[in-house]
Design a protein around this motif. Structure first.
Motif, PDB file in Angstrom:
ATOM      1  N   ILE A   1      39.804  56.090  42.998  1.00 40.83           N
ATOM      2  CA  ILE A   1      40.812  56.964  43.596  1.00 40.83           C
ATOM      3  C   ILE A   1      40.133  58.289  43.892  1.00 40.83           C
ATOM      4  O   ILE A   1      39.828  59.071  42.981  1.00 40.83           O
ATOM      5  CB  ILE A   1      42.024  57.132  42.672  1.00 40.83           C
TER       6      ILE A   1
ATOM      7  N   LEU B   1      43.199  45.777  32.527  1.00 41.68           N
ATOM      8  CA  LEU B   1      43.037  47.040  33.257  1.00 41.68           C
ATOM      9  C   LEU B   1      42.275  48.023  32.391  1.00 41.68           C
ATOM     10  O   LEU B   1      42.578  48.183  31.203  1.00 41.68           O
ATOM     11  CB  LEU B   1      44.395  47.631  33.639  1.00 41.68           C
TER      12      LEU B   1
ATOM     13  N   PHE C   1      39.988  51.191  36.909  1.00 42.38           N
ATOM     14  CA  PHE C   1      40.436  52.363  37.648  1.00 42.38           C
ATOM     15  C   PHE C   1      39.467  53.510  37.352  1.00 42.38           C
ATOM     16  O   PHE C   1      39.066  53.714  36.204  1.00 42.38           O
ATOM     17  CB  PHE C   1      41.843  52.780  37.210  1.00 42.38           C
TER      18      PHE C   1
ATOM     19  N   TRP D   1      48.794  56.963  37.173  1.00 38.78           N
ATOM     20  CA  TRP D   1      49.373  55.890  37.992  1.00 38.78           C
ATOM     21  C   TRP D   1      49.362  54.559  37.263  1.00 38.78           C
ATOM     22  O   TRP D   1      50.431  53.938  37.126  1.00 38.78           O
ATOM     23  CB  TRP D   1      48.642  55.812  39.332  1.00 38.78           C
ATOM     24  N   PRO D   2      48.234  54.046  36.777  1.00 41.15           N
ATOM     25  CA  PRO D   2      48.309  52.775  36.033  1.00 41.15           C
ATOM     26  C   PRO D   2      49.077  52.895  34.724  1.00 41.15           C
ATOM     27  O   PRO D   2      49.793  51.963  34.335  1.00 41.15           O
ATOM     28  CB  PRO D   2      46.839  52.396  35.801  1.00 41.15           C
TER      29      PRO D   2
ATOM     30  N   MET E   1      50.397  50.601  43.211  1.00 46.92           N
ATOM     31  CA  MET E   1      50.663  50.032  41.895  1.00 46.92           C
ATOM     32  C   MET E   1      51.695  48.908  41.977  1.00 46.92           C
ATOM     33  O   MET E   1      51.593  47.905  41.252  1.00 46.92           O
ATOM     34  CB  MET E   1      51.136  51.119  40.931  1.00 46.92           C
TER      35      MET E   1
ATOM     36  N   LEU F   1      38.643  50.175  41.428  1.00 47.76           N
ATOM     37  CA  LEU F   1      39.449  50.984  42.336  1.00 47.76           C
ATOM     38  C   LEU F   1      39.071  52.443  42.110  1.00 47.76           C
ATOM     39  O   LEU F   1      39.353  53.003  41.040  1.00 47.76           O
ATOM     40  CB  LEU F   1      40.938  50.781  42.074  1.00 47.76           C
TER      41      LEU F   1
ATOM     42  N   MET G   1      50.093  55.970  46.043  1.00 45.83           N
ATOM     43  CA  MET G   1      49.647  55.246  44.865  1.00 45.83           C
ATOM     44  C   MET G   1      50.781  54.492  44.185  1.00 45.83           C
ATOM     45  O   MET G   1      50.554  53.466  43.528  1.00 45.83           O
ATOM     46  CB  MET G   1      48.983  56.209  43.884  1.00 45.83           C
TER      47      MET G   1
ATOM     48  N   TYR H   1      44.242  60.597  37.826  1.00 45.07           N
ATOM     49  CA  TYR H   1      44.480  59.298  38.460  1.00 45.07           C
ATOM     50  C   TYR H   1      45.010  58.275  37.452  1.00 45.07           C
ATOM     51  O   TYR H   1      45.692  57.304  37.829  1.00 45.07           O
ATOM     52  CB  TYR H   1      43.187  58.767  39.099  1.00 45.07           C
ATOM     53  N   THR H   2      44.712  58.456  36.154  1.00 44.06           N
ATOM     54  CA  THR H   2      45.136  57.471  35.160  1.00 44.06           C
ATOM     55  C   THR H   2      46.646  57.449  34.983  1.00 44.06           C
ATOM     56  O   THR H   2      47.187  56.476  34.452  1.00 44.06           O
ATOM     57  CB  THR H   2      44.479  57.743  33.800  1.00 44.06           C
TER      58      THR H   2
ATOM     59  N   ASN I   1      40.267  52.062  32.344  1.00 42.84           N
ATOM     60  CA  ASN I   1      40.154  53.356  33.032  1.00 42.84           C
ATOM     61  C   ASN I   1      39.415  54.344  32.154  1.00 42.84           C
ATOM     62  O   ASN I   1      39.246  54.130  30.951  1.00 42.84           O
ATOM     63  CB  ASN I   1      41.527  53.921  33.391  1.00 42.84           C
TER      64      ASN I   1
END
Length: 571
Positions: free
Chosen positions: A477, A396, A449, A406-407, A383, A475, A379, A403-404, A398
């Motif tokens: 994940i 972006l 996300f 990562w962004p 990114m 996306l 990931m 998983y959050t 989410n």
């Protein structure tokens, strides 16, 4: 009311239904868009939408998604997001989005159809008392019992939703009230709401400057809602003139250019340990807009309650938030726009903390370097490719889940209004928010996300995206678990994780079934070409990324968490 409607209803010329008056009031106050799930309890409003084709009404699949879209619209525009739902289960479904608006300080108005006035207090079909249902999570909950008072209630709803600390308002609409015929005010469009600003006094700004002049290790945390481009620009001038390091509060990273040399990162979940130390070690903490909630203060551990160890300046638009948790040396009740303007005009001090600011930036840059994680999908590399491919104005979104990280950690927000994320930690938010963002900005790239568990909370809104041609990129994940819950289980009860495994659909095939573009990526090398195809698909697109559940965060694995917990390490 049209001549046809008058002829059909037998209504007196010049009158209109309560439903028609309500919609006319929304337009008079500048509402451009509404999100809804239709219901028989507010048919007169639905009918009135026919006469206002300039009001964009987005019909959603579930009330929770509709409310989240309205909240995202309010967050993005600063004006109340408008949502209509039916009574009973429609209203309780919508409460998920109302709670986001409450904790995220977002202006929003939820209209709920209600049983007829003559049926109340009998537990009529789907009857609820919405003052009690929503009382603890909104700024104001009321019921309009007289159609003549609709302009009054709508005006107050806009004022309350946007004043001080913005937030949600709920108005219940008895179905028979909406059918009542009334004469609209002659000056209906002349009194659109005007937001009132609180301004910082000159004494407060003089005191702020004096505190800065005495400081050696200052730190600014920026957060809250209600920012404008002008306010952001003024605030940046204040930061630059005084050489201050600035951190963003949880999920407010777009309030300051992440590429700026004074930006030090975000203070939220999974905070950079170096930045956490900096919060503790600073001798002057200036919070602008943020309430300094649990998520910003690592469970209220970074800043002592009620008197911080540091000298503390707290700027907030709502006086009730000042002193609510933290007692400031200098509380400043001011709108963020007014404070930023005053701060930019303040004569700067001669900074003695240039090295402190440079090191804060260096710590952030080091934190931005991803490490290799278990699994074939990295990931961190995903990114990096996104950062290179997406334009600076890409939005972006989410929901909630591991998983959050990562962004939040690896994407650099350059512009205001490029991050839509619930500080309330609500799952399912990413897709509805992306739809609202793309509806508002059809020319911009919007990326949602979602984790595999998070996405399935509102997956049905894929139908809304396809129906309206809202070409968002999603996306997903997918690690096959409720990752955040299992992470906490391994920390508290190592080796005893339960109820977190998920049997998931083929998300790419599901997207295609809805009429969207769908792809599956099972190794990092496949992401870049899949991304290009998705962005050029000309329709909503979904990329499922199959990740290893061991890669629970960028810094650790589930196995490492389990072993540390068994050895008696930190929990």
């Amino acid at each position: 009311m049209s001549e046809r409607d008058e002829a059909v209803s037998g209504a007196a010329p010049g009158t209109m239904s309560g439903g028609a008056l309500l919609v006319a009031c929304l337009r008079a106050h500048g509402a451009r868009r509404a999100f809804c799930v239709p219901g028989e309890s507010y048919l007169e409003v639905i009918d009135a939408f026919h006469d206002h084709p300039d009001l964009d009404v987005v019909v959603c699949r579930q009330e929770g998604g509709a409310a989240m879209m309205a909240e995202a619209h309010g967050k993005l525009t600063g004006e109340p997001g408008i949502c209509f739902v039916t009574r009973g289960p429609g209203a309780t479904n919508a409460s998920a989005g109302v709670h986001v608006a409450s904790q995220d300080s977002t202006p929003m108005i939820l209209f709920v159809g209600q049983v007829a006035r003559g049926q109340m207090e009998r537990e009529a079909f789907q009857e609820l008392d919405y003052r009690q249902v929503f009382g603890s999570m909104v700024k104001w909950a009321a019921q309009i019992d007289e159609a003549e008072r609709i302009p009054e209630f709508i005006g107050r709803a806009f004022a309350v939703a946007t004043a001080g600390r913005p937030g949600p308002v709920v108005l219940a609409l008895p179905e028979d009230m909406l059918r009542d015929m009334v004469t609209p005010p002659a000056d209906l469009g002349a009194h659109a709401h005007r937001r009132a600003d609180a301004y910082p006094g000159p004494d407060a700004m003089d005191r702020l400057r004096a505190m800065l002049a005495e400081a050696e290790r200052p730190l600014v945390i920026v957060g809250g809602s209600g920012w404008t481009e002008e306010a952001r620009s003024d605030f940046q001038r204040f930061i630059e003139a005084n050489g201050l390091p600035v951190a963003a509060s949880f999920r407010r990273q777009d309030l300051f250019d992440n590429g700026h040399p004074n930006y030090a990162g975000d203070v939220g979940v999974g905070v950079n340990p170096a930045l956490a130390r900096r919060v503790r070690e600073c001798d002057l903490l200036i919070s602008v807009g943020s309430r300094l909630s649990e998520m910003v203060t690592s469970g209220y551990s970074l800043v002592a309650i009620p008197r911080p160890a540091q000298s503390f300046v707290h700027v907030h638009p709502d006086p009730e938030e000042l002193g609510r948790v933290y007692q400031a040396d200098l509380p400043v009740n001011a709108s963020l726009r007014a404070f930023a303007h005053a701060a930019a005009a303040m004569p700067p001090v001669e900074p003695r903390w240039a090295d402190w600011t440079r090191q804060a930036r260096a710590d952030y840059e080091a934190w931005q370097q991803p490490k290799a994680t278990p699994g074939r999908v990295q990931m961190g590399e995903v990114m990096r490719q996104l950062n290179e491919r997406l334009p600076d104005d890409a939005i972006l979104t989410n929901g909630a889940g591991n998983y959050t990280v990562w962004p939040h950690r690896f994407h650099r927000h350059r512009r205001l209004g490029t991050q839509l994320a619930p500080t309330s930690g609500s799952m399912g938010y990413g897709l509805p928010a992306a739809i609202a963002a793309k509806r508002e900005h059809p020319d911009r790239t919007v990326v949602a996300f979602a984790g595999d568990g998070c996405f399935q909370m509102t997956v049905q809104e894929l139908g809304t995206a396809v129906q309206y041609g809202v070409n968002v990129l999603i996306l997903v994940i997918n690690n096959g678990i409720y990752g955040t819950i299992q992470m906490h289980q391994e920390r508290r009860h190592p080796g005893r994780a339960r109820f977190t495994d998920l049997v998931n659909p083929d998300f790419a095939a599901l997207a295609r079934a809805y009429g969207a573009h769908g792809e599956l990526v099972e190794e990092t090398a496949g992401f870049a070409p899949a991304l290009e195809r998705a962005l050029k698909a000309g329709k909503p697109a979904l990329i499922e990324l199959r990740t290893d559940p061991e890669a629970i965060t960028p810094n650790t694995t589930l196995t490492a968490l389990r072993e540390t917990a068994r050895a008696g390490g930190p929990r």
